[in-house]
Design a protein around this motif. Structure first.
Motif, short mmCIF file in Angstrom:
data_model
loop_
_atom_site.label_atom_id
_atom_site.label_comp_id
_atom_site.label_asym_id
_atom_site.label_seq_id
_atom_site.Cartn_x
_atom_site.Cartn_y
_atom_site.Cartn_z
N VAL A 37 -51.35 44.66 17.50
CA VAL A 37 -50.91 43.52 16.69
C VAL A 37 -51.87 42.35 16.82
CG1 VAL A 37 -49.09 41.78 16.42
CG2 VAL A 37 -48.49 44.19 16.75
N LEU A 38 -52.30 42.03 18.03
CA LEU A 38 -53.24 40.93 18.22
C LEU A 38 -54.61 41.24 17.65
CD1 LEU A 38 -52.33 39.69 21.83
CD2 LEU A 38 -51.56 38.81 19.62
N MET A 39 -54.98 42.52 17.66
CA MET A 39 -56.24 42.92 17.03
C MET A 39 -56.18 42.66 15.53
SD MET A 39 -58.12 46.66 17.01
CE MET A 39 -57.98 46.81 18.79
N ARG A 40 -55.05 43.00 14.92
CA ARG A 40 -54.85 42.72 13.48
C ARG A 40 -54.97 41.23 13.20
NH1 ARG A 40 -50.12 40.55 11.76
NH2 ARG A 40 -49.71 40.56 9.51
N ASN A 41 -54.29 40.41 14.00
CA ASN A 41 -54.34 38.97 13.79
C ASN A 41 -55.75 38.43 13.92
OD1 ASN A 41 -51.57 39.14 13.55
ND2 ASN A 41 -51.13 38.27 15.56
N HIS A 42 -56.50 38.97 14.88
CA HIS A 42 -57.84 38.46 15.16
C HIS A 42 -58.80 38.77 14.01
CE1 HIS A 42 -60.92 37.08 18.08
NE2 HIS A 42 -61.71 37.85 17.34
N VAL A 43 -58.85 40.02 13.57
CA VAL A 43 -59.84 40.38 12.54
C VAL A 43 -59.48 39.80 11.18
CG1 VAL A 43 -60.52 42.47 13.75
CG2 VAL A 43 -58.71 42.60 12.05
N ARG A 44 -58.23 39.36 11.00
CA ARG A 44 -57.84 38.72 9.75
C ARG A 44 -57.91 37.20 9.85
NH1 ARG A 44 -52.83 42.31 7.31
NH2 ARG A 44 -54.10 44.12 6.74
N GLY A 45 -58.44 36.69 10.95
CA GLY A 45 -58.60 35.25 11.10
C GLY A 45 -57.32 34.51 11.39
N LYS A 46 -56.28 35.20 11.86
CA LYS A 46 -55.00 34.57 12.15
C LYS A 46 -54.76 34.42 13.65
CE LYS A 46 -52.86 36.52 7.98
NZ LYS A 46 -51.75 37.37 7.45
N PHE A 47 -55.84 34.40 14.42
CA PHE A 47 -55.70 34.39 15.88
C PHE A 47 -55.15 33.07 16.40
CE2 PHE A 47 -60.10 33.69 14.54
CZ PHE A 47 -60.35 32.43 15.03
N LYS A 48 -55.18 32.00 15.58
CA LYS A 48 -54.67 30.71 16.03
C LYS A 48 -53.21 30.49 15.69
CE LYS A 48 -59.04 28.16 15.98
NZ LYS A 48 -59.75 26.96 15.46
N GLN A 49 -52.60 31.41 14.94
CA GLN A 49 -51.22 31.19 14.52
C GLN A 49 -50.28 31.29 15.72
OE1 GLN A 49 -50.38 34.25 11.66
NE2 GLN A 49 -49.93 35.80 13.20
N PRO A 50 -49.13 30.60 15.67
CA PRO A 50 -48.15 30.69 16.77
C PRO A 50 -47.69 32.13 16.99
CG PRO A 50 -47.63 28.88 15.28
CD PRO A 50 -48.71 29.67 14.61
N LEU A 51 -47.18 32.38 18.16
CA LEU A 51 -46.76 33.74 18.53
C LEU A 51 -45.27 33.95 18.34
CD1 LEU A 51 -48.96 34.00 21.75
CD2 LEU A 51 -49.34 35.20 19.59
N ASP A 52 -44.65 33.16 17.48
CA ASP A 52 -43.21 33.28 17.25
C ASP A 52 -42.85 34.66 16.71
OD1 ASP A 52 -43.10 30.66 18.06
OD2 ASP A 52 -43.06 29.85 16.02
N GLU A 53 -43.67 35.20 15.82
CA GLU A 53 -43.37 36.51 15.24
C GLU A 53 -43.39 37.59 16.31
OE1 GLU A 53 -44.89 39.49 11.64
OE2 GLU A 53 -46.06 37.72 12.19
N GLU A 54 -44.36 37.53 17.20
CA GLU A 54 -44.45 38.53 18.26
C GLU A 54 -43.27 38.43 19.23
OE1 GLU A 54 -47.00 36.74 17.17
OE2 GLU A 54 -48.09 38.38 16.21
N VAL A 55 -42.79 37.20 19.46
CA VAL A 55 -41.60 37.02 20.30
C VAL A 55 -40.38 37.61 19.61
CG1 VAL A 55 -40.06 35.32 21.35
CG2 VAL A 55 -42.54 34.99 21.48
N ALA A 56 -40.24 37.33 18.30
CA ALA A 56 -39.09 37.84 17.55
C ALA A 56 -39.11 39.36 17.48
CB ALA A 56 -39.09 37.24 16.14
N GLN A 57 -40.31 39.95 17.44
CA GLN A 57 -40.42 41.41 17.38
C GLN A 57 -40.14 42.08 18.72
OE1 GLN A 57 -44.46 41.50 15.94
NE2 GLN A 57 -43.84 41.86 13.82
N GLY A 58 -40.11 41.31 19.79
CA GLY A 58 -39.87 41.87 21.11
C GLY A 58 -41.13 42.31 21.82
N LEU A 59 -42.29 41.93 21.29
CA LEU A 59 -43.55 42.31 21.91
C LEU A 59 -43.96 41.34 23.02
CD1 LEU A 59 -45.54 43.31 18.70
CD2 LEU A 59 -44.63 44.85 20.44
N LEU A 60 -43.46 40.13 22.95
CA LEU A 60 -43.73 39.12 23.97
C LEU A 60 -42.43 38.44 24.35
CD1 LEU A 60 -46.94 37.27 22.67
CD2 LEU A 60 -46.77 38.53 24.82
N THR A 61 -42.30 38.06 25.61
CA THR A 61 -41.21 37.18 26.01
C THR A 61 -41.62 35.74 25.70
OG1 THR A 61 -42.04 36.86 28.26
CG2 THR A 61 -40.61 38.77 27.85
N GLN A 62 -40.66 34.85 25.66
CA GLN A 62 -40.99 33.46 25.37
C GLN A 62 -41.89 32.88 26.46
OE1 GLN A 62 -40.04 31.75 22.42
NE2 GLN A 62 -41.72 30.54 23.25
N LEU A 63 -41.67 33.28 27.70
CA LEU A 63 -42.50 32.80 28.79
C LEU A 63 -43.94 33.26 28.62
CD1 LEU A 63 -42.85 31.41 31.52
CD2 LEU A 63 -42.14 33.55 32.62
#
Length: 267
Positions: A37-63
């Protein structure tokens, strides 16, 4: 392929109490999917976007998300503070993969150090794939070179009819020049699309579908090993190939269908 290989080696090599082994394996799967997922964000130039989507997907904890978006370093010269570099976010799940597999080795889940090294080698290969994708996505044709070759080609196409008019009948020169221009500009258009293959166009790499496949396939690998169903995160449900899309495909002859990878099916 590498993501499934990591899961395959972890499943094949590890042994021990299921209460210890299974949570470790599920965390390995989470980190593997997060790398994609982070590879996708990086190569599409979205590496600076907040990680709220990844938290909602269960890939990251809020911490974990807060750690990747908070102060990480400061300058020893002027005291300037910097957040965790967004371009380096993918290093976090790769590091956590190694932390997880190292803990599995210390807990005796791997029968030997060589088995741990085999898994670590696959993790290194996954990290190397990111470097390759980044290089492919960010390396563009130098602008002066592109302008020069376009100008030279334009002059060639303009002068071509005058060069062949003495050897071809007049009624052939115009169609000949037209077809030549169509071929050239078509090739140039295709080349420009291939230069940036990680966008959202229909001809670009289907990253969302690939990530969805990785997430579901690794869950299926766990299920086969556990002997019971394992829930998946249902990432990017809009890319699934079931439902109306699959129904439409069934009306085409098999030799004309294409898979999600763009490979022609036959027989």
């Amino acid at each position: 392929r590498t993501s499934r290989e990591i899961m395959s080696r972890c499943l094949a090599y590890t042994q021990g109490d299921a209460e210890v082994r299974e949570p470790r394996l599920e965390r390995v799967r989470r980190w593997v999917v997060l790398v994609s997922v982070l590879m996708r964000n990086h190569v599409r130039g979205k590496f600076k976007q907040p990680l709220d989507e990844e938290v909602a997907q269960g890939l990251l904890t809020q911490l974990e998300a807060d750690r990747l978006q908070s102060k990480a370093t400061w300058s020893a010269n002027d005291g300037k503070e910097d957040k965790y570099p967004p371009r380096n976010r993918i290093a976090f799940p790769v590091d956590m993969l190694r932390v997880e597999t190292s803990a599995m080795f210390r807990e005796g889940l791997f029968p030997s150090f060589n088995h741990h090294l085999a898994v670590d080698a696959a993790i290194g290969e996954l990290s190397g794939m990111f470097e390759d994708c980044e290089h492919l996505a960010l390396t563009m044709m130098p602008l002066p070179y592109a302008r020069y070759t376009r100008a030279v080609s334009f002059v060639f196409l303009v002068l071509l009819p005058f060069a062949v008019v003495a050897d071809l009948p007049p009624y052939v020169v115009i169609p000949f020049a037209f077809v030549t221009n169509v071929i050239y500009f078509s090739l140039e258009h295709v080349a420009s699309m291939m230069e940036a293959p990680f966008g959202n166009d229909a001809t670009d790499v289907p990253f969302e579908k690939m990530i969805r496949r990785i997430e579901k396939h690794t869950a299926a690998q766990l299920a086969c090993n556990y002997g019971r169903p394992v829930p998946n995160l249902d990432l990017y449900p809009e890319t699934r190939s079931s439902g109306s899309t699959a129904e439409r495909l069934r009306h085409f002859p098999r030799e004309l269908r294409t898979s999600s990878d763009g490979i022609i099916l036959s027989g």
